[in-house]
Design a protein around this motif. Structure first.
Motif: not given
Lengths: 80, 393
Positions: A25-38
Motif C-alpha cells: 500500500a506504500l505509494d513511492p511517490t507520496l511523502d514517506l514520513r507522513e505515510q509511515l508516521d516516521i
C-alpha cells in the motif's frame, strides 16, 4: 544494483522501522514520513541502515531530499 | 534473607503477570541483573534485581498475576565473610500457583503448576526435560509424555510451557494501556495542582552547533536535537531541585539522581515514558546511544523495570509532529514535566531589529504543592540559557 533492487532493500529496511506497514500500500511517490508516521529517530535509523547495508552515507544536509520512497531510491542509485 | 518483590513500574500499575524466570534456585544474582520477565500493560518488562545474593527459592510460578509488592523469590544476601555452605535443604513450600481466576487472559493455561520436584520416580522424564521443567516451573505430573512408554521429552515440556509464552515483540493490549494511562492522568489531574508556563527559546545556536557536530559523522554517531533538550533540562535541575523528585506521603522528596523520563509514542497508539538514567552526568554521545536503545526497546518490548520506575522528571517533545506548544500533565509521583514544541522559523526581535529566527516554545507543568510559578519561570529560563551554549552541554 538496479532501481528495483534498491527499492526492495529500502522497503525492507522501512519494514523494520514501521513493522505494521503494508508494503503493497506504500505509494513511492507520496511523502514517506507522513505515510509511515516516521519521526526523527525513525529517520535516523533509516539513514543509519542505508549506510550500513548499502554503503551510502547521507549527510544531514541532504535529508530534505528524501521526501518519498522514489526520491530515496534516486538518491541511493546516484551514489552507488 | 531478602525478598524479591513484584516491582511497581509506575503509579498506574497495580499488578503484573510473571511471564518467565531467568534465574533458578542456587544461582548467584547481582545488582542490576535481569532476573524475570513481567507482563504489564506497557508490554513485557525485563525486571532487574537490586541486591547481590543467591537465589534461595522462587515463590511464584510463571503465568501468575500478582499484586505489586508480592514476594516473588527469596534471596540469600551475599555475605562479605566466608560462611560455610550448609547442605541445600530440599524443602519447598507450595508456591503460589497460577489459577484460572488469576490469569483470565490465559484460558489455555495448564492449570495449577508447581515448582516442587516431580513426585516419586513414577514418571519417565529425560534429563533435559526435567531441567527445563524446573526452569519454567512446570509440574511434570501435568505434562503428557510422547516418548517411549509415555516418557516426557524436552518437546513435551516446551509444549506445556506454551500457554505462558513471552508475548510477541511489540504485542500490547491497547485497551489496557489506555486504561492505565487514564488512571494515571486522572489521578494527576485530581491530586496535583498543576501550573503551566511557556516561553520561546532561540534554537539557532544549538542547531548550528549540531549541524557542524554531525556534518563529518556517520549516521550512527549523529545526535538528534532532542538530546540537547534533555541535557539542558537535566542540567537546569541542578539549581532547581524542586522540579526533580517525587511527591510522596504528603511531602516532596528531591532526588539526587536525574533520570529523565522520555515520552515515547508507540506505533499503533499509546505511550511510555521510560528513564534516560543519570542524564545530567552523561555526555551527549552516551545519552544519544542510550536514547536510541531506549526508543527501540520501548517499541519492540524489553524495557527494564528500573527505566519505568525511576524517572524523576519527564520531557515530552511533541513538536516532532509540528505542534507549536505542549501543555503536559505531570506523571505522578513526579512533580514536573517539560514540553518542547516544534522548531519553526519565526519573527524574533534582537537588538531592536526584527529578524527571522529558528525557535521553539518550551513549556513547564509543575506541582504547586512543591514549587511556585516564579521558580518555574526561572527554571525554564535556565533551560533556555543552557541551550544558548550547546558546546557546554
Amino acid at each position: 544494483m538496479n532501481r528495483d533492487e534498491i527499492q526492495s532493500r529500502l522497503t525492507q529496511i522501512l519494514g523494520t522501522i514501521a513493522p505494521e506497514m503494508d508494503a503493497a500500500a506504500l505509494d513511492p511517490t507520496l511523502d514517506l514520513r507522513e505515510q509511515l508516521d516516521i519521526d526523527s529517530m525513525d529517520l535516523l535509523n533509516f539513514i543509519t541502515a542505508i549506510h550500513k547495508q548499502l554503503g551510502v552515507n547521507i549527510p544531514e544536509a541532504d535529508y530534505p531530499r528524501l521526501t518519498s520512497l522514489a526520491a530515496c531510491v534516486d538518491y541511493v542509485a546516484e551514489r552507488r | 534473607m531478602a525478598e524479591f518483590r513484584m516491582p511497581s513500574l509506575g503509579s498506574d500499575m497495580e499488578a503484573g503477570t510473571l511471564v518467565e524466570w531467568q534465574i533458578k534456585p542456587g544461582d548467584a544474582v547481582h545488582r542490576g541483573q535481569i532476573v524475570a520477565v513481567v507482563e504489564t500493560v506497557k508490554g513485557a518488562i525485563d525486571v532487574e534485581i537490586f541486591e547481590d545474593g543467591v537465589v534461595d527459592e522462587l515463590l511464584v510460578v510463571p503465568g501468575t498475576e500478582v499484586p505489586v509488592g508480592t514476594a516473588l523469590a527469596r534471596i540469600r544476601s551475599a555475605q562479605p565473610r566466608a560462611v560455610p555452605e550448609s547442605p541445600e535443604p530440599s524443602t519447598s513450600p507450595a508456591p503460589i500457583a497460577a489459577t484460572p481466576a488469576a490469569a483470565p487472559s490465559e484460558p489455555a493455561a495448564a492449570g495449577p503448576a508447581a515448582l516442587a520436584p516431580a513426585r516419586g520416580g513414577r514418571l519417565k522424564v529425560s534429563p533435559a526435560a526435567r531441567r527445563r521443567a524446573a526452569e519454567r516451573g512446570i509440574d511434570l505430573a501435568d505434562v503428557r509424555g510422547s516418548g517411549p512408554d509415555g516418557a516426557i521429552t524436552l518437546a513435551d515440556v516446551e509444549g506445556a510451557a506454551a500457554p505462558a509464552p513471552r508475548p510477541a515483540a511489540g504485542a500490547r493490549d491497547l485497551a489496557a494501556m489506555r486504561q492505565a494511562i487514564a488512571a494515571a492522568m486522572a489521578h494527576a489531574k485530581r491530586e496535583i495542582p498543576h501550573y503551566y508556563l511557556a516561553m520561546p527559546v532561540d534554537m539557532a545556536p544549538a542547531l548550528a552547533w549540531l549541524e557542524l557536530r554531525n556534518a563529518d559523522r556517520p549516521p550512527e554517531d549523529r545526535l538528534l536535537p532532542a538530546i540537547l533538550l534533555v541535557k539542558a533540562v537535566a542540567k537546569a535541575t541542578k539549581r532547581f531541585a524542586e522540579f526533580n523528585g517525587f511527591y510522596r506521603n504528603g511531602g516532596f522528596e528531591p532526588s539526587e539522581a536525574v533520570h529523565v523520563g522520555m515520552a515515547i509514542a508507540l506505533r499503533g497508539g499509546g505511550l511510555v515514558a521510560p528513564a534516560l538514567h543519570d542524564a545530567r552526568d552523561q555526555d551527549l554521545d552516551a545519552l544519544m546511544q542510550d536514547f536510541r536503545d531506549l526508543v527501540q526497546r520501548a517499541r519492540s518490548g524489553h524495557l527494564r523495570s528500573s527505566e519505568l520506575a525511576d524517572p524523576t522528571i519527564t520531557v515530552t517533545s511533541l513538536g516532532e509532529r509540528g505542534v507549536e506548544a505542549v501543555f503536559p500533565i505531570i506523571y505522578p509521583p513526579q512533580v514536573a514535566i517539560v514540553g518542547f514544541g516544534a522548531v519553526t522559523e519565526r519573527p524574533w526581535v534582537q537588538d531592536g531589529r526584527l529578524i527571522a529566527r529558528q525557535a521553539l516554545t518550551a513549556s513547564l507543568a509543575a506541582d504547586h504543592r512543591v514549587s511556585d510559578g516564579h521558580r518555574g519561570g526561572l527554571f525554564l529560563a535556565a533551560i533556555a540559557d543552557a541551550l544558548q551554549q550547546p558546546e557546554l552541554l
